[in-house]
Design a protein around this motif. Structure first.
Motif, PDB file in Angstrom:
ATOM      1  N   LYS A 158       5.355   3.379  10.724  1.00 16.74           N
ATOM      2  CA  LYS A 158       5.793   2.317  10.995  1.00 16.74           C
ATOM      3  C   LYS A 158       5.366   0.999  10.412  1.00 16.74           C
ATOM      4  CE  LYS A 158       7.409   3.173  15.733  1.00 16.74           C
ATOM      5  NZ  LYS A 158       7.464   2.781  17.187  1.00 16.74           N
ATOM      6  N   SER A 159       4.030   1.019   9.911  1.00 14.68           N
ATOM      7  CA  SER A 159       3.147   0.211   9.265  1.00 14.68           C
ATOM      8  C   SER A 159       3.928  -0.038   7.781  1.00 14.68           C
ATOM      9  CB  SER A 159       1.742   0.171   9.369  1.00 14.68           C
ATOM     10  OG  SER A 159       1.414   1.221   8.481  1.00 14.68           O
ATOM     11  N   TYR A 160       4.540   0.854   7.410  1.00 15.72           N
ATOM     12  CA  TYR A 160       5.024   0.894   6.067  1.00 15.72           C
ATOM     13  C   TYR A 160       6.582   0.350   6.020  1.00 15.72           C
ATOM     14  CZ  TYR A 160       0.743   3.054   4.902  1.00 15.72           C
ATOM     15  OH  TYR A 160      -0.588   3.423   4.793  1.00 15.72           O
ATOM     16  N   ILE A 161       7.001   0.013   7.084  1.00 12.94           N
ATOM     17  CA  ILE A 161       8.708  -0.353   7.253  1.00 12.94           C
ATOM     18  C   ILE A 161       8.418  -1.949   6.746  1.00 12.94           C
ATOM     19  CG2 ILE A 161      10.640  -0.755   8.683  1.00 12.94           C
ATOM     20  CD1 ILE A 161       9.573   1.423  10.331  1.00 12.94           C
ATOM     21  N   CYS A 162       9.328  -2.160   5.917  1.00  7.36           N
ATOM     22  CA  CYS A 162       9.695  -3.721   5.299  1.00  7.36           C
ATOM     23  C   CYS A 162      10.969  -4.188   6.247  1.00  7.36           C
ATOM     24  CB  CYS A 162       9.960  -3.762   3.798  1.00  7.36           C
ATOM     25  SG  CYS A 162      11.440  -2.878   3.452  1.00  7.36           S
ATOM     26  N   GLN A 163      11.050  -5.643   5.955  1.00  7.10           N
ATOM     27  CA  GLN A 163      12.312  -6.033   6.404  1.00  7.10           C
ATOM     28  C   GLN A 163      13.355  -6.130   5.242  1.00  7.10           C
ATOM     29  OE1 GLN A 163      11.193  -9.824   8.195  1.00  7.10           O
ATOM     30  NE2 GLN A 163       9.736  -9.131   9.818  1.00  7.10           N
ATOM     31  N   GLY A 202      -5.990  11.994   4.272  1.00  2.83           N
ATOM     32  CA  GLY A 202      -4.980  11.051   3.579  1.00  2.83           C
ATOM     33  C   GLY A 202      -3.528  11.500   4.013  1.00  2.83           C
ATOM     34  N   GLU A 203      -3.432  12.668   4.533  1.00  2.53           N
ATOM     35  CA  GLU A 203      -2.219  13.200   5.010  1.00  2.53           C
ATOM     36  C   GLU A 203      -2.025  12.909   6.518  1.00  2.53           C
ATOM     37  OE1 GLU A 203      -1.200  16.955   2.150  1.00  2.53           O
ATOM     38  OE2 GLU A 203      -1.988  17.233   4.168  1.00  2.53           O
ATOM     39  N   VAL A 204      -0.502  12.721   7.030  1.00  7.80           N
ATOM     40  CA  VAL A 204      -0.479  12.652   8.476  1.00  7.80           C
ATOM     41  C   VAL A 204       0.462  13.755   8.805  1.00  7.80           C
ATOM     42  CG1 VAL A 204      -0.061   9.948   8.240  1.00  7.80           C
ATOM     43  CG2 VAL A 204       1.919  11.560   7.868  1.00  7.80           C
ATOM     44  N   ASP A 205       0.153  14.192  10.411  1.00  5.84           N
ATOM     45  CA  ASP A 205       0.893  15.289  10.726  1.00  5.84           C
ATOM     46  C   ASP A 205       2.051  15.014  11.454  1.00  5.84           C
ATOM     47  OD1 ASP A 205      -0.330  14.333  13.106  1.00  5.84           O
ATOM     48  OD2 ASP A 205      -1.990  15.604  12.882  1.00  5.84           O
ATOM     49  N   PHE A 206       2.829  16.092  12.050  1.00  8.32           N
ATOM     50  CA  PHE A 206       3.626  15.908  12.923  1.00  8.32           C
ATOM     51  C   PHE A 206       3.508  14.776  14.218  1.00  8.32           C
ATOM     52  CE2 PHE A 206       5.132  20.227  11.234  1.00  8.32           C
ATOM     53  CZ  PHE A 206       5.837  19.629  10.466  1.00  8.32           C
ATOM     54  N   ASN A 207       2.149  14.875  14.617  1.00 13.53           N
ATOM     55  CA  ASN A 207       1.857  14.059  15.863  1.00 13.53           C
ATOM     56  C   ASN A 207       1.687  12.654  15.716  1.00 13.53           C
ATOM     57  OD1 ASN A 207       1.848  16.544  17.755  1.00 13.53           O
ATOM     58  ND2 ASN A 207      -0.172  17.094  16.807  1.00 13.53           N
ATOM     59  N   ASN A 208       1.031  12.187  14.359  1.00  9.06           N
ATOM     60  CA  ASN A 208       1.148  10.851  14.365  1.00  9.06           C
ATOM     61  C   ASN A 208       1.875  10.140  13.199  1.00  9.06           C
ATOM     62  OD1 ASN A 208      -0.025  11.913  12.087  1.00  9.06           O
ATOM     63  ND2 ASN A 208      -2.047  11.110  12.258  1.00  9.06           N
ATOM     64  N   ALA A 209       2.724  11.036  12.527  1.00  4.77           N
ATOM     65  CA  ALA A 209       3.475  10.450  11.507  1.00  4.77           C
ATOM     66  C   ALA A 209       4.437   9.104  12.079  1.00  4.77           C
ATOM     67  CB  ALA A 209       4.413  11.451  10.762  1.00  4.77           C
ATOM     68  N   THR A 210       4.883   9.317  13.001  1.00  5.28           N
ATOM     69  CA  THR A 210       5.939   8.168  13.537  1.00  5.28           C
ATOM     70  C   THR A 210       5.031   6.950  13.743  1.00  5.28           C
ATOM     71  OG1 THR A 210       6.997   9.651  14.914  1.00  5.28           O
ATOM     72  CG2 THR A 210       7.276   7.473  15.442  1.00  5.28           C
ATOM     73  N   GLN A 211       4.027   6.758  14.169  1.00  3.09           N
ATOM     74  CA  GLN A 211       3.260   5.615  14.326  1.00  3.09           C
ATOM     75  C   GLN A 211       2.510   5.053  13.143  1.00  3.09           C
ATOM     76  OE1 GLN A 211       2.987   3.774  17.172  1.00  3.09           O
ATOM     77  NE2 GLN A 211       4.351   5.457  18.179  1.00  3.09           N
ATOM     78  N   VAL A 212       2.120   6.041  12.287  1.00 12.90           N
ATOM     79  CA  VAL A 212       1.453   5.576  10.904  1.00 12.90           C
ATOM     80  C   VAL A 212       2.537   5.190   9.945  1.00 12.90           C
ATOM     81  CG1 VAL A 212       0.218   6.272   8.936  1.00 12.90           C
ATOM     82  CG2 VAL A 212      -0.672   7.274  11.335  1.00 12.90           C
ATOM     83  N   PRO A 259       1.049  -1.283  -0.139  1.00  9.93           N
ATOM     84  CA  PRO A 259       0.009  -0.046  -0.056  1.00  9.93           C
ATOM     85  C   PRO A 259       0.852   1.210   0.010  1.00  9.93           C
ATOM     86  CG  PRO A 259      -0.751  -1.443   1.604  1.00  9.93           C
ATOM     87  CD  PRO A 259       0.573  -2.166   1.169  1.00  9.93           C
ATOM     88  N   LEU A 260       0.349   2.200  -0.663  1.00  3.42           N
ATOM     89  CA  LEU A 260       1.017   3.537  -0.630  1.00  3.42           C
ATOM     90  C   LEU A 260       1.183   4.392   0.608  1.00  3.42           C
ATOM     91  CD1 LEU A 260      -0.349   4.885  -4.229  1.00  3.42           C
ATOM     92  CD2 LEU A 260       1.859   3.573  -3.791  1.00  3.42           C
ATOM     93  N   MET A 261       2.273   4.926   0.819  1.00  3.14           N
ATOM     94  CA  MET A 261       2.312   5.671   2.307  1.00  3.14           C
ATOM     95  C   MET A 261       1.874   7.010   2.122  1.00  3.14           C
ATOM     96  SD  MET A 261       6.362   5.255   3.337  1.00  3.14           S
ATOM     97  CE  MET A 261       6.061   6.426   4.831  1.00  3.14           C
ATOM     98  N   PRO A 262       1.187   7.446   3.094  1.00  2.00           N
ATOM     99  CA  PRO A 262       0.635   8.810   3.110  1.00  2.00           C
ATOM    100  C   PRO A 262       1.646   9.746   3.117  1.00  2.00           C
ATOM    101  CG  PRO A 262       0.290   7.846   5.363  1.00  2.00           C
ATOM    102  CD  PRO A 262       0.899   6.833   4.288  1.00  2.00           C
ATOM    103  N   VAL A 263       1.606  11.024   2.552  1.00  3.67           N
ATOM    104  CA  VAL A 263       2.545  12.068   2.818  1.00  3.67           C
ATOM    105  C   VAL A 263       2.446  12.667   3.975  1.00  3.67           C
ATOM    106  CG1 VAL A 263       2.706  12.305   0.168  1.00  3.67           C
ATOM    107  CG2 VAL A 263       1.090  13.698   1.405  1.00  3.67           C
ATOM    108  N   LEU A 264       3.434  13.538   4.314  1.00  2.00           N
ATOM    109  CA  LEU A 264       3.196  14.259   5.584  1.00  2.00           C
ATOM    110  C   LEU A 264       2.880  15.654   5.227  1.00  2.00           C
ATOM    111  CD1 LEU A 264       4.339  14.825   8.481  1.00  2.00           C
ATOM    112  CD2 LEU A 264       6.403  15.496   7.522  1.00  2.00           C
TER     113      LEU A 264
END
Length: 543
Positions: free
Chosen positions: A428-433, A416-426, A395-400
């Motif tokens: 994280k689900s787009y990190i691959c191994q 569809g955008e993430v802000d400074f407060n929740n960007a870290t948590q959102v 899935p595509l990442m939301p922009v900041l």
């Protein structure tokens, strides 16, 4: 820059130089800069040559108001006093510590005490000289005495001695509370200065980090880094000068306050001892010691009246300053005498600082979003290879959310955008191994390394976004207004009350001891006459 004095209040010895240092440092030129070669990101509209306008609100005067037609007089009613250097006309210029007529009018409030001290010094000195001449040249045997005069002089001597003791108690308690009040005020101002210095250093660190932020080898443009170097130089200079001024001024003021406290304690102790010993020696008829204490007390009383007058001046100047600070806070758009003392920089310099912080925030968010849009969310073929290809998928990442538009006006986040407060948590689900070669082995749009780089950009952007208004508050004087408002509400009542206690205690002590001195002499004379009369009556009595 208009030179000014700090005689009105110990606060101004510290507070005004600190604000002066901050403002002048921000107005200075930046240092030489070094450039890095960045990968370009989308450019915002050139704000240097555009029509960008920052709205300051009620606490900032416009450029047109910097040359007003009239001046708002601070503490006008309270400072309506006689001016001895202007033909004793009433002073009508309001609170203005750079105006000699203001200080003349304040000093005139203590004139009665100075006059009393001078008259006492001259007249009582002449009286002592006359008594000595009469005693040495025209010695006569004492004769008769009045029981009424003897009793009355004893009663008044007791009353004035009690009054002197009460004055010493008032003076001692008043000086302690005055010292605590001034120390607490100084601690507050020093804390404000230290907090400001820490925030300035934080901003400088955020700016320094911004120059190093790079996401997947995408960095800030060279012109932005040049602007960062310029403003960072000004901030570092401000923080350094602020810390130095705070330390130096606080040490000098604490030394002054401790010296004043010690002097007042010594005055209270000496006058108390003088009143007590004078009373005891008078009762015991030790004329030689009484006359010795009279000479010492003659000088000490005059000095205490003068010291009392000085504290009257201090009390009135403190009260004037408190009222002036409050009126300055309540009239933010008026042109006042404080405008010449507090060197708040002009609108252009303040606007530059805010615009630079907005620009860096905008560019950093643009760097992060450029990587998300052009690299992470694009299914790049394997033939391209690293660093653009790392097997991103899913899935595509939301922009900041960028808090500013390209013209640096405020912008609201969209769906569809993430802000400074929740960007870290959102995100994280787009990190691959990743494998040992750095390629994703699971679905994901960013590698852990790229995610960490993005978080660095978010943290720096968020820091600058939060500190931008703080920088402006130092330059448009809203920082000073808040500080003055706190001082007026929390510290001025104590300063005014306890400085009044001190001068009332000094006046009471000097007046009581002055009258005690007179009755020492009167009572000693009446006692000597009484003793002689009794001895004379016994000698004439028949056996």
């Amino acid at each position: 820059m208009l030179m000014f004095c700090f005689r009105s209040n110990p606060l101004f010895l510290l507070l005004l130089p600190l604000i002066l240092v901050i403002s002048e440092a921000f107005a200075s030129e930046g240092s030489h800069v070094h450039h890095r070669r960045p990968v370009r990101v989308p450019e915002p509209v050139d704000f240097d040559g555009g029509d960008v306008e920052v709205v300051w609100g009620a606490t900032r005067r416009s450029v047109a108001e910097t040359v007003p037609n009239s001046t708002f007089l601070l503490a006008e009613k309270r400072t309506y006093r006689r001016d001895p250097i202007d033909g004793f006309k009433h002073y009508t210029g309001g609170w203005n510590i750079s105006q000699k007529h203001y200080w003349a009018s304040v000093g005139f409030t203590a004139a009665p005490l100075f006059i009393i001290g001078g008259i006492w010094l001259i007249l009582f000195g002449l009286s002592l000289l006359l008594i000595c001449c009469c005693y040495c040249c025209c010695r006569k045997e004492p004769y008769g005495y009045s029981r009424m005069a003897y009793a009355l002089s004893l009663i008044l001597l007791i009353l004035f001695t009690i009054a002197a003791i009460a004055g010493c108690v008032v003076l001692y308690i008043g000086q302690g509370k005055f010292h605590n009040s001034t120390t607490n005020t100084l601690d507050y101002v020093v804390n404000q200065a230290n907090t400001t210095g820490e925030k300035l250093r934080d901003v400088s660190e955020y700016l320094s980090a911004a120059k190093r932020v790079g996401v997947d080898q995408v960095f800030l443009p060279s012109d932005v880094q040049t602007n960062i170097n310029n403003i960072q130089s000004k901030i570092d200079s401000s923080a350094t000068a602020l810390g130095s001024k705070t330390q130096d001024n606080s040490k000098r003021i604490r030394h002054l306050l401790n010296s004043v406290r010690l002097a007042l304690i010594i005055v209270a102790a000496v006058m108390l001892l003088l009143a007590f010993l004078g009373f005891v020696f008078s009762i015991l008829g030790l004329r030689g010691l009484v006359y010795f204490l009279v000479i010492i007390g003659w000088i000490l009383v005059a000095a205490t009246f003068i010291l009392s007058g000085i504290f009257v001046i201090l009390h009135n100047a403190v009260a004037d300053t408190c009222v002036a600070m409050d009126e300055w806070v309540q009239n933010p758009t008026a042109h006042t005498a404080l405008d010449d003392i507090l060197p708040c920089v002009d609108n252009a310099t303040a606007q530059e600082t805010l615009v630079r912080s907005k620009d860096v925030t905008f560019r950093l968010v643009s760097v992060v979003n450029t990587v998300i849009t052009n690299i992470s969310n694009v299914n790049i073929p394997p033939s391209v290879g690293p660093p653009l290809y790392f097997n991103q998928s899913g899935p595509l990442m939301p922009v900041l959310c960028n808090p500013f538009n390209s013209d640096l006006t405020n912008r609201h986040c969209v769906t569809g955008e993430v802000d400074f407060n929740n960007a870290t948590q959102v995100w994280k689900s787009y990190i691959c191994q990743v494998s040992s070669s750095g390629l994703c082995t699971t679905a994901g749009r960013v590698t852990p390394s790229i995610y960490n780089q993005m978080m660095a950009g978010v943290n720096v952007s968020y820091g600058l976004y939060n500190y931008g208004p703080f920088l402006v508050s130092l330059q448009d004087c809203s920082f000073a207004r808040q500080t003055f408002n706190d001082i007026y509400n929390n510290h001025c009542p104590g300063l005014r009350r306890y400085s009044k206690w001190v001068y009332i205690g000094l006046t009471l002590v000097s007046s009581a001891v002055m009258l005690s001195l007179i009755f020492w002499v009167i009572y000693a004379r009446e006692r000597r006459h009484r003793v002689y009369t009794k001895q004379f009556d016994r000698d004439k009595a028949p056996y």
